[in-house]
Motif scaffolding. Structure first.
Motif, PDB file in Angstrom:
ATOM      1  N   GLU B 110       0.845  -1.193   0.000  1.00  0.00           N
ATOM      2  CA  GLU B 110       0.000   0.000   0.000  1.00  0.00           C
ATOM      3  C   GLU B 110       0.883   1.246   0.000  1.00  0.00           C
ATOM      4  OE1 GLU B 110      -1.941   0.823   3.696  1.00  0.00           O
ATOM      5  OE2 GLU B 110      -3.828   1.326   2.727  1.00  0.00           O
ATOM      6  N   ASN B 111       0.385   2.343  -0.585  1.00  0.00           N
ATOM      7  CA  ASN B 111       1.141   3.595  -0.465  1.00  0.00           C
ATOM      8  C   ASN B 111       0.417   4.572   0.463  1.00  0.00           C
ATOM      9  OD1 ASN B 111      -0.486   5.610  -2.031  1.00  0.00           O
ATOM     10  ND2 ASN B 111      -0.099   4.175  -3.721  1.00  0.00           N
ATOM     11  N   ASP B 112       1.159   5.616   0.852  1.00  0.00           N
ATOM     12  CA  ASP B 112       0.643   6.561   1.844  1.00  0.00           C
ATOM     13  C   ASP B 112      -0.597   7.326   1.393  1.00  0.00           C
ATOM     14  OD1 ASP B 112       2.291   6.150   3.978  1.00  0.00           O
ATOM     15  OD2 ASP B 112       3.675   7.794   3.526  1.00  0.00           O
ATOM     16  N   ALA B 113      -0.697   7.619   0.090  1.00  0.00           N
ATOM     17  CA  ALA B 113      -1.829   8.421  -0.392  1.00  0.00           C
ATOM     18  C   ALA B 113      -3.126   7.616  -0.309  1.00  0.00           C
ATOM     19  CB  ALA B 113      -1.576   8.886  -1.818  1.00  0.00           C
ATOM     20  N   GLU B 114      -3.090   6.381  -0.782  1.00  0.00           N
ATOM     21  CA  GLU B 114      -4.308   5.569  -0.739  1.00  0.00           C
ATOM     22  C   GLU B 114      -4.644   5.173   0.705  1.00  0.00           C
ATOM     23  OE1 GLU B 114      -3.154   2.709  -3.676  1.00  0.00           O
ATOM     24  OE2 GLU B 114      -1.822   1.613  -2.334  1.00  0.00           O
ATOM     25  N   HIS B 115      -3.623   4.986   1.522  1.00  0.00           N
ATOM     26  CA  HIS B 115      -3.830   4.750   2.967  1.00  0.00           C
ATOM     27  C   HIS B 115      -4.564   5.949   3.592  1.00  0.00           C
ATOM     28  CE1 HIS B 115      -2.753   4.194   7.239  1.00  0.00           C
ATOM     29  NE2 HIS B 115      -2.108   5.349   7.196  1.00  0.00           N
ATOM     30  N   SER B 116      -4.129   7.151   3.248  1.00  0.00           N
ATOM     31  CA  SER B 116      -4.756   8.358   3.803  1.00  0.00           C
ATOM     32  C   SER B 116      -6.211   8.462   3.360  1.00  0.00           C
ATOM     33  CB  SER B 116      -4.003   9.614   3.347  1.00  0.00           C
ATOM     34  OG  SER B 116      -2.661   9.563   3.778  1.00  0.00           O
ATOM     35  N   TRP B 117      -6.458   8.116   2.108  1.00  0.00           N
ATOM     36  CA  TRP B 117      -7.850   8.106   1.607  1.00  0.00           C
ATOM     37  C   TRP B 117      -8.686   7.106   2.399  1.00  0.00           C
ATOM     38  CZ3 TRP B 117      -9.987   3.624  -0.572  1.00  0.00           C
ATOM     39  CH2 TRP B 117     -11.319   3.764  -0.981  1.00  0.00           C
ATOM     40  N   HIS B 118      -8.137   5.927   2.621  1.00  0.00           N
ATOM     41  CA  HIS B 118      -8.875   4.883   3.331  1.00  0.00           C
ATOM     42  C   HIS B 118      -9.232   5.354   4.751  1.00  0.00           C
ATOM     43  CE1 HIS B 118      -9.268   0.190   3.209  1.00  0.00           C
ATOM     44  NE2 HIS B 118     -10.397   0.786   3.448  1.00  0.00           N
ATOM     45  N   LEU B 119      -8.284   5.997   5.410  1.00  0.00           N
ATOM     46  CA  LEU B 119      -8.545   6.503   6.768  1.00  0.00           C
ATOM     47  C   LEU B 119      -9.642   7.566   6.756  1.00  0.00           C
ATOM     48  CD1 LEU B 119      -5.048   6.895   8.475  1.00  0.00           C
ATOM     49  CD2 LEU B 119      -6.507   4.895   8.277  1.00  0.00           C
ATOM     50  N   ALA B 120      -9.584   8.468   5.786  1.00  0.00           N
ATOM     51  CA  ALA B 120     -10.598   9.531   5.722  1.00  0.00           C
ATOM     52  C   ALA B 120     -11.984   8.926   5.489  1.00  0.00           C
ATOM     53  CB  ALA B 120     -10.244  10.540   4.634  1.00  0.00           C
ATOM     54  N   LEU B 121     -12.044   7.919   4.632  1.00  0.00           N
ATOM     55  CA  LEU B 121     -13.322   7.223   4.396  1.00  0.00           C
ATOM     56  C   LEU B 121     -13.792   6.537   5.683  1.00  0.00           C
ATOM     57  CD1 LEU B 121     -15.403   6.387   2.150  1.00  0.00           C
ATOM     58  CD2 LEU B 121     -14.064   4.284   1.897  1.00  0.00           C
ATOM     59  N   ASP B 213      -5.729   5.153  12.262  1.00  0.00           N
ATOM     60  CA  ASP B 213      -4.397   4.872  11.713  1.00  0.00           C
ATOM     61  C   ASP B 213      -3.863   3.519  12.221  1.00  0.00           C
ATOM     62  OD1 ASP B 213      -2.249   5.590  10.094  1.00  0.00           O
ATOM     63  OD2 ASP B 213      -1.179   6.603  11.721  1.00  0.00           O
ATOM     64  N   ARG B 214      -4.423   3.031  13.322  1.00  0.00           N
ATOM     65  CA  ARG B 214      -4.080   1.686  13.833  1.00  0.00           C
ATOM     66  C   ARG B 214      -5.027   0.631  13.269  1.00  0.00           C
ATOM     67  NH1 ARG B 214      -1.484   5.936  15.825  1.00  0.00           N
ATOM     68  NH2 ARG B 214       0.178   5.369  17.270  1.00  0.00           N
ATOM     69  N   LEU B 215      -6.312   0.976  13.273  1.00  0.00           N
ATOM     70  CA  LEU B 215      -7.334  -0.002  12.889  1.00  0.00           C
ATOM     71  C   LEU B 215      -7.227  -0.395  11.410  1.00  0.00           C
ATOM     72  CD1 LEU B 215      -9.798  -1.539  13.974  1.00  0.00           C
ATOM     73  CD2 LEU B 215     -11.228   0.439  13.378  1.00  0.00           C
ATOM     74  N   GLN B 216      -6.878   0.551  10.559  1.00  0.00           N
ATOM     75  CA  GLN B 216      -6.857   0.256   9.113  1.00  0.00           C
ATOM     76  C   GLN B 216      -5.812  -0.800   8.758  1.00  0.00           C
ATOM     77  OE1 GLN B 216      -4.427   1.394   6.669  1.00  0.00           O
ATOM     78  NE2 GLN B 216      -5.578   1.279   4.750  1.00  0.00           N
TER      79      GLN B 216
END
Lengths: 273, 273
Positions: B110-121, B213-216
């Motif tokens: 995974e990369n940081d940008a898609e990770h950040s999107w997932h967290l925001a969702l 950020d932990r749960l994802q």
């Protein structure tokens, strides 16, 4: 083979639930019914096999992912959480839907999830340039975070693909019904309505979201020497047509976009016709 | 070779500006001064060469990306927009910062940008499970969208990497100064403060962001048969330690996370020690 940790439910009820939940998925699972030891209420263990994994039915609730072996009873609250987690795990697949634009450094194809993140970040940074000042940034962000989720089922349609665009609405509407239905019904309704609003492009929030959805690939194309434009032989007139929505949200951003398009032509990234 | 469309500025002033703006970047560019035709004010054309591209100085403003050939004068408003665009183009590089977790389907990193999107969702979908009801979802989303930007310069630090974690704060603080300084100063200040708040984890918004950020990654690890855990030989006690922050935001989500961890051990994804 009876597993006491698995919920027992009436087969007919479980099958009904399976069917309704699996309407949210592309592949209908093969549904198996195993009759375990009879309980007082004549319940049975019901198992469903999906394409990739073994699934189990809780108390009238298909648990796609989660804690099926740990919980004996599914109360309303954990039913909600379980559906939300199913939705969030499915959403992971948006990271695998590729777009035509490429990244500025390695020039690999961008995916929908990182694109959505980029748009949400842009909505935050460029908010002051909106012509209409009565816009909810929170609503814009929600809209941008979910706007491409339908593409998990419908795939990405390149905006200059004349054939693909023809049935895009139909494909994406069906996909929206599937993807949002995984959530608890109140959330499904809220996010589906938000997606409809994005597509209809009538509110100030939707116009801003649409403007960013145009401006972002323009920025990536400009900073990769017109990569996607050149691969697909796209012309200036097509880019102007596609990007004119930016003007409906912000004259400032539209002036900037037009300058970027002119500059792309001047630099030979884009065909001047 | 004089290009009349390029701004002319006093070399000393331009160099000062170059230096201050390039402090925001990892590689100091080679700065070249070419004296063009003398103008009334004895200005010169100043060009800077970065690692990948030719850069130009506007009226006291280094234009990393943008419309340098189109605009003759940089007013305060286009100066702002230009800095915002520079920031957003730099942000594209977050899509190239890889994490240790892998995606549920192809199992690529995974990369940081898609990770950040997932967290925001996730922040949107799981909001109702917060213990503290007085939380601004907009603030949480902003925080999540920017929380990893520092890693463009500082790189991703695997949370179980004991050595890497040692100087993480120092590396990331320096990176935050660099990355946010590209924005107009008021926005730089706002986003830097938001990032500081995320790191300090004292407010309800920061606790929620940290919990997600932990749960994802827990969800991704569970749904990839403990991929990252197995690669790095991570044990249950480490995962519990890392994820206990979830409890500070939501007892409901923490109960769910603990169940997922127990289930991971039961399924052999995670070492029970």
């Amino acid at each position: 083979m009876h597993n006491p940790a698995i919920h027992r439910v009436r087969p007919a009820y479980a099958l009904h639930k399976c069917a309704s939940i699996f309407r949210a998925h592309t592949l209908l699972p093969k549904i198996l019914i195993r009759r375990g030891e009879r309980s007082e209420a004549n319940h049975s263990v019901v198992c469903c096999k999906g394409p990739n994994r073994r699934l189990q039915v809780g108390l009238g609730r298909l648990r796609l992912f989660g804690l099926e072996a740990k919980t004996r009873l599914t109360d309303a609250s954990s039913e909600r959480l379980s559906r939300q987690i199913d939705f969030l795990v499915l959403a992971d697949q948006l990271k695998e839907v590729l777009r035509q634009t490429v990244l500025t450094r390695t020039r690999r194809q961008e995916n929908d999830a990182e694109h959505s993140w980029h748009l949400a970040l842009m909505s935050l940074v460029l908010f002051e340039h909106l012509d209409d000042k009565d816009v909810s940034l929170l609503k814009v962000m929600k809209m941008l975070l979910i706007h491409d989720l339908v593409e998990i089922f419908a795939g990405d349609t390149f905006c200059y693909d004349v054939e693909g665009v023809k049935d895009q609405v139909k494909r994406e509407n069906g996909a929206a019904d599937k993807v949002f239905a995984i959530l608890p019904s109140d959330q499904a309704k809220e996010l589906h309505a938000l997606w409809d609003e994005f597509v209809e492009m009538k509110t100030a929030e939707a116009r801003y979201a649409a403007a960013l959805d145009r401006l972002q690939p323009l920025l990536l194309n400009y900073n990769t020497e017109g990569h996607a434009w050149r691969v697909h032989g796209i012309k200036k007139s097509q880019v102007l047509q596609r990007n004119k929505h930016v003007e409906k949200a912000s004259k400032r951003l539209w002036a900037y976009a037009k300058g970027l398009i002119d500059n792309s032509v001047a630099k030979g990234y884009l065909d001047d016709s």
